[in-house]
Enzyme design. Structure first.
Site, PDB file in Angstrom:
ATOM      1  N   LYS A  44      13.812 -25.113  -2.301  1.00 56.81           N
ATOM      2  CA  LYS A  44      12.890 -26.064  -2.927  1.00 56.81           C
ATOM      3  C   LYS A  44      12.567 -25.554  -4.335  1.00 56.81           C
ATOM      4  CE  LYS A  44       9.470 -29.099  -3.337  1.00 56.81           C
ATOM      5  NZ  LYS A  44       9.798 -30.506  -3.602  1.00 56.81           N
ATOM      6  N   ASN A  68      10.102 -40.217  -2.666  1.00 59.66           N
ATOM      7  CA  ASN A  68       9.266 -39.044  -2.462  1.00 59.66           C
ATOM      8  C   ASN A  68       8.381 -38.791  -3.666  1.00 59.66           C
ATOM      9  OD1 ASN A  68       9.918 -36.389  -4.098  1.00 59.66           O
ATOM     10  ND2 ASN A  68      11.850 -37.499  -3.847  1.00 59.66           N
ATOM     11  N   GLY A  71       5.172 -33.476  -4.833  1.00 65.95           N
ATOM     12  CA  GLY A  71       4.247 -32.708  -5.669  1.00 65.95           C
ATOM     13  C   GLY A  71       4.508 -31.211  -5.640  1.00 65.95           C
ATOM     14  N   ASN A 122      15.337 -26.778 -13.000  1.00 67.16           N
ATOM     15  CA  ASN A 122      14.990 -28.179 -12.747  1.00 67.16           C
ATOM     16  C   ASN A 122      14.050 -28.726 -13.822  1.00 67.16           C
ATOM     17  OD1 ASN A 122      14.323 -30.652 -11.823  1.00 67.16           O
ATOM     18  ND2 ASN A 122      13.527 -29.988  -9.839  1.00 67.16           N
ATOM     19  N   CYS A 125      12.118 -33.013 -12.721  1.00 66.72           N
ATOM     20  CA  CYS A 125      11.261 -33.497 -11.635  1.00 66.72           C
ATOM     21  C   CYS A 125      10.578 -34.787 -12.059  1.00 66.72           C
ATOM     22  CB  CYS A 125      10.212 -32.456 -11.251  1.00 66.72           C
ATOM     23  SG  CYS A 125       9.031 -33.118 -10.056  1.00 66.72           S
ATOM     24  N   ASN A 189      19.100 -35.786 -10.207  1.00 62.90           N
ATOM     25  CA  ASN A 189      17.803 -35.835  -9.511  1.00 62.90           C
ATOM     26  C   ASN A 189      17.497 -37.287  -9.119  1.00 62.90           C
ATOM     27  OD1 ASN A 189      15.185 -35.106  -8.613  1.00 62.90           O
ATOM     28  ND2 ASN A 189      15.081 -33.524 -10.185  1.00 62.90           N
ATOM     29  N   GLY A 245      23.463 -37.492  -4.676  1.00 57.45           N
ATOM     30  CA  GLY A 245      22.901 -38.838  -4.776  1.00 57.45           C
ATOM     31  C   GLY A 245      23.593 -39.764  -3.791  1.00 57.45           C
ATOM     32  N   THR A 268      18.849 -37.156   0.983  1.00 56.69           N
ATOM     33  CA  THR A 268      18.251 -38.148   1.887  1.00 56.69           C
ATOM     34  C   THR A 268      18.872 -38.111   3.286  1.00 56.69           C
ATOM     35  OG1 THR A 268      17.688 -39.579   0.029  1.00 56.69           O
ATOM     36  CG2 THR A 268      17.831 -40.632   2.187  1.00 56.69           C
TER      37      THR A 268
END
Ligand code: DHB
Length: 312
Positions: A44, A68, A71, A122, A125, A189, A245, A268
Site C-alpha cells: 500500500k 475508492n 485516504g 506514487n 493519488c 492509477n 487497469g 479491482t
C-alpha cells in the site's frame, strides 16, 4: 514461461498485485509472498506516520468496476521497511504525499538495509487535496519532485502514473521521464473523481468526499491499455512498463503485453475475487501463449499488429 524483468530485478511471474489492494498489513504482504503465482509483492502507498484513512464505507465494487477513497490507510513507512520478503521482489509504494514526506521515506530506504528491491513512487493519488491537483499532472512540479527524489535515492524505482489523454501530455511526460530514467512506470492509477450512486438508498456508494473517488476495474481498461501503448511507442525500450487497469483475466493480461507491458498488476479483480486470481491468470495466460506459439513474453511483447482486416 511467464518470468519477466524490471531493470535488473527478475520476477518469477509477470503478474502481481496493484498497490492498495490487500497489501496494507504484514499478514496480507506475507500471503502475497507465499503465493507462487505472484511475481512481486507491492505495498500500500505509505506515508511517514501510520494512517487510519477515511471513514467507511470508502470502497465499493461490483463485477465490472470499483470506486475508492481510502485516504491512504497504511502502517507508515517504517513498518514496510521492516517486512522481510526473500523469495521474490519486494516493492514499496511511496505516497508522501508532500514532497518533504516523500523525501523522508525515500531517505530511509536509501540509508537502511531493508528487503525492499525497488520503490514505486506514487505522485498520482486521486483522493487527496483537490486544490493543487495531482503532482503528475503538473509538469513543473512533477519535474521538481523527480529532481529531488533522484537526488536523495540511488536505488531502483518506478513511478505510478495517472491516466493521460492527449498526445502532448504523453510527449511532455516522456520528456520528463527521459531526463530522470526511472526503471519502470505503472500505467495507470485510478481515474480521479468518479461517482457511484445507489438508487435504492439515494446515497453515494462511498462516504468520503461526497462520494467522489478513484475509479478502477473493467471500465478503465481501454484507457490504461492506451496509456501503456502510448508510452511503449515513446520509450524505445528504455523504460519498462507495468500495465494496471481492469485486468481480470488472462486475455486482458495478454492484450496489455501485446500493447507493450513487461508486467501487469491486478487491482479491482484481486479485491473482488481474492488470491486465486493470480493462479487463474498465470495458468490461462500460459495456455493462450501456447495457442499462439509463444514461449516467452518477449516473443510478443509490444507486437500489436496493424488492423488490415476488411469489414464485410
Ligand atoms: C489511495 C488511492 C490511490 O489511488 C492511491 O494511488 C493512493 C492512495 C487512497 O485513497 O488510499
Amino acid at each position: 514461461m511467464l518470468t519477466t524483468t524490471l531493470g535488473t530485478v527478475e520476477l518469477p511471474t509477470c503478474v502481481f498485485n496493484a498497490s492498495g489492494v490487500r497489501c496494507t498489513t504484514v499478514e496480507e504482504l506475507n500471503t502475497l509472498a507465499n503465493n507462487p503465482y505472484v511475481g512481486a509483492v507491492l505495498t500500500k502507498s505509505c506515508t511517514v506516520k501510520p494512517r487510519k484513512g477515511n471513514p467507511e464505507p470508502r470502497y465499493y465494487d461490483n463485477q465490472m468496476t470499483s470506486i475508492n477513497s481510502n485516504g491512504l490507510c497504511n502502517l507508515g513507512y517504517k513498518a514496510y521497511g521492516s517486512v522481510q520478503v526473500s523469495n521474490k521482489p519486494y516493492i514499496v509504494s511511496v505516497a508522501g504525499p508532500s514532497l518533504n514526506d516523500a523525501l523522508t521515506i525515500i531517505r530511509h530506504f536509501e540509508a537502511e538495509d531493508t528487503s525492499c528491491d525497488a520503490l514505486e513512487l506514487n505522485p498520482s493519488c486521486p483522493n487527496l487535496s483537490q486544490n493543487s491537483g495531482q503532482l503528475a499532472y503538473n509538469k513543473k512540479n512533477f519535474r521538481e519532485y523527480l529532481r529531488r527524489v533522484t537526488e536523495a535515492y540511488t536505488g531502483m524505482y518506478g513511478i505510478k502514473l495517472p491516466p493521460y489523454w492527449f498526445d502532448y501530455q504523453f510527449d511532455n511526460v516522456t520528456d520528463i521521464l527521459n531526463d530522470f530514467k526511472p526503471t519502470f512506470v505503472t500505467c495507470c492509477n485510478s481515474l480521479p473523481n468518479g461517482l457511484f450512486i445507489d438508487s435504492e438508498t439515494e446515497t453515494s456508494c462511498i462516504r468520503p468526499r461526497n462520494g467522489f473517488g478513484g475509479i478502477g476495474g473493467h471500465a478503465i481498461k481501454p484507457i490504461a491499455l492506451a496509456n501503456v501503448r502510448q508510452f511503449y511507442s515513446r520509450f524505445h525500450g528504455k523504460i519498462a512498463l507495468i500495465g494496471c487497469g481492469g485486468i481480470s483475466c488472462a486475455k486482458d493480461a495478454f492484450e496489455y503485453i501485446l500493447a507493450g507491458a513487461d508486467a501487469i498488476q491486478i487491482g479491482t479483480k484481486f479485491m473482488y475475487s481474492g488470491d486465486q486470481v493470480f493462479r487463474e491468470i498465470c495458468d490461462d495466460l500460459q495456455t493462450i501463449m501456447t495457442g499462439h506459439d509463444y514461449k516467452k513474453l518477449s516473443d510478443f511483447r509490444g507486437q500489436l499488429k496493424e488492423n488490415k482486416l476488411i469489414n464485410k
